[in-house]
Enzyme design. Structure first.
Site: not given
Ligand code: NAP
Length: 286
Positions: A71, A107
């Site tokens: 990520k 997210d």
């Protein structure tokens, strides 16, 4: 679903990635939308990440989800990233816009929408967050943007988390406390939103939960555990028995996936279909 030469490809990359539940609920959403896409999972070794991202361009892969451990490292191979990804220093979604690779972090939207879709409006509320690891970053940024009235973070190791809180303090005042201190108990008494972002209580250690004083928690507040296995953690069960409204981590997981889907396809996915597919997979996985 029939795959043809025209089928557009989406995938999740990570290392490992075979355990990912994203293919299950993304393909359910694709099927429900009746669009010609397929979503796979591709393991990418750390040293192959650059090649994998070049391959995304070469193969005209439409979009990727990115999971642990890529990520952060993936950012340097992208053409641009959005504000959430920049603030968090992490990308979980890549859109291939005609050969230009744009990174996003869904997210934050996933976490916030989960609450709102379940009837809780965080603006102006006193929030208490337990834990401050990777997932908590998106939660903190989501709560800052939603303009909560106050944010207290309770952890077991205050010095470890101080740099993270210092970073977000440029956006709002955040109180960082030992979750077994009296000052933390005072914050807990005023909490209208209580979030668990630790793995305490996650399968198989289902008898664990953060060591908070439940007698300090007011009845009827909103309690959100981002764990989704088990569906009801001991933390959520205790909250429910305490008269609190509860929400588990399915909402955040499906929410981030739904936002990725929207970025790739321009369509709103059916989140009920995604949640149903996720639940079925979780039940079968046990
Ligand atoms: P992480 O980066 O490892 O952070 C975990 C946090 O919990 C840290 O603050 C850590 O404190 C604390 N913690 C861990 N074990 C503890 C213990 N035994 N006692 C006290 N504190 C403890 O993990 P993460 O990636 O943020 O994930 C946290 C949880 O969220 C996991 O259960 C994960 O499955 C879930 N999650 C859900 C979603 C979703 O979409 N629903 C997304 C991401 C993560 P220390 O730094 O002191 O260890």
């Amino acid at each position: 679903m029939i795959i043809t030469g025209k089928t557009k490809v989406l995938s999740v990359i990570g290392n490992p990635v075979a355990h990912s539940l994203s293919p299950v609920f993304q393909n359910a959403a694709i099927e429900a939308a009746g669009i010609d896409y397929v979503y796979t999972a591709m393991p990418v070794a750390n040293e192959m990440l650059e090649d994998a991202i070049k391959g995304m361009k070469a193969f005209s892969v439409c979009g990727l989800n990115v999971t642990i451990p890529h990520k952060e490292n993936v950012i340097k191979y992208l053409d641009a990233i959005d504000k959430d990804a920049e603030i968090l220093g992490a990308v979980n979604t890549i859109v291939n816009d005609d050969g230009r690779l744009i990174g996003y972090n869904t997210d934050v939207v996933g976490f916030v929408k989960g609450m709102k879709q379940n009837g809780f409006e965080p603006a102006g509320k006193n929030a208490v967050l337990l834990g401050a690891g990777g997932a908590a970053r998106a939660i903190i940024w989501g709560l800052v943007q939603e303009k909560v009235a106050s944010l207290t973070i309770g952890v077991r190791n205050v010095p470890k988390v101080k740099p993270l809180v210092d970073y977000f303090s440029q956006y709002m005042e955040i109180s960082l406390l030992d979750w077994q201190s009296e000052t933390f108990d005072q914050a807990l008494q005023g909490a209208e939103l209580l979030i668990n972002a630790t793995p305490l209580g996650m399968y198989p250690q289902v008898d664990n939960m953060p060591p908070i004083q439940w007698d300090k928690v007011q009845d009827g507040i909103f309690v959100y555990d981002i764990i989704y296995t088990p569906a009801e953690t001991l933390f959520l069960k205790t909250a429910r028995e305490h008269g609190c409204k509860t929400l588990n981590g399915e909402a955040m997981l499906v929410g981030q996936g739904a936002e990725s889907f929207r970025l790739w396809t321009g369509m709103e996915p059916d989140q009920r279909v995604m949640t149903k597919a996720l639940r079925k997979a979780l039940e079968q996985g046990k």
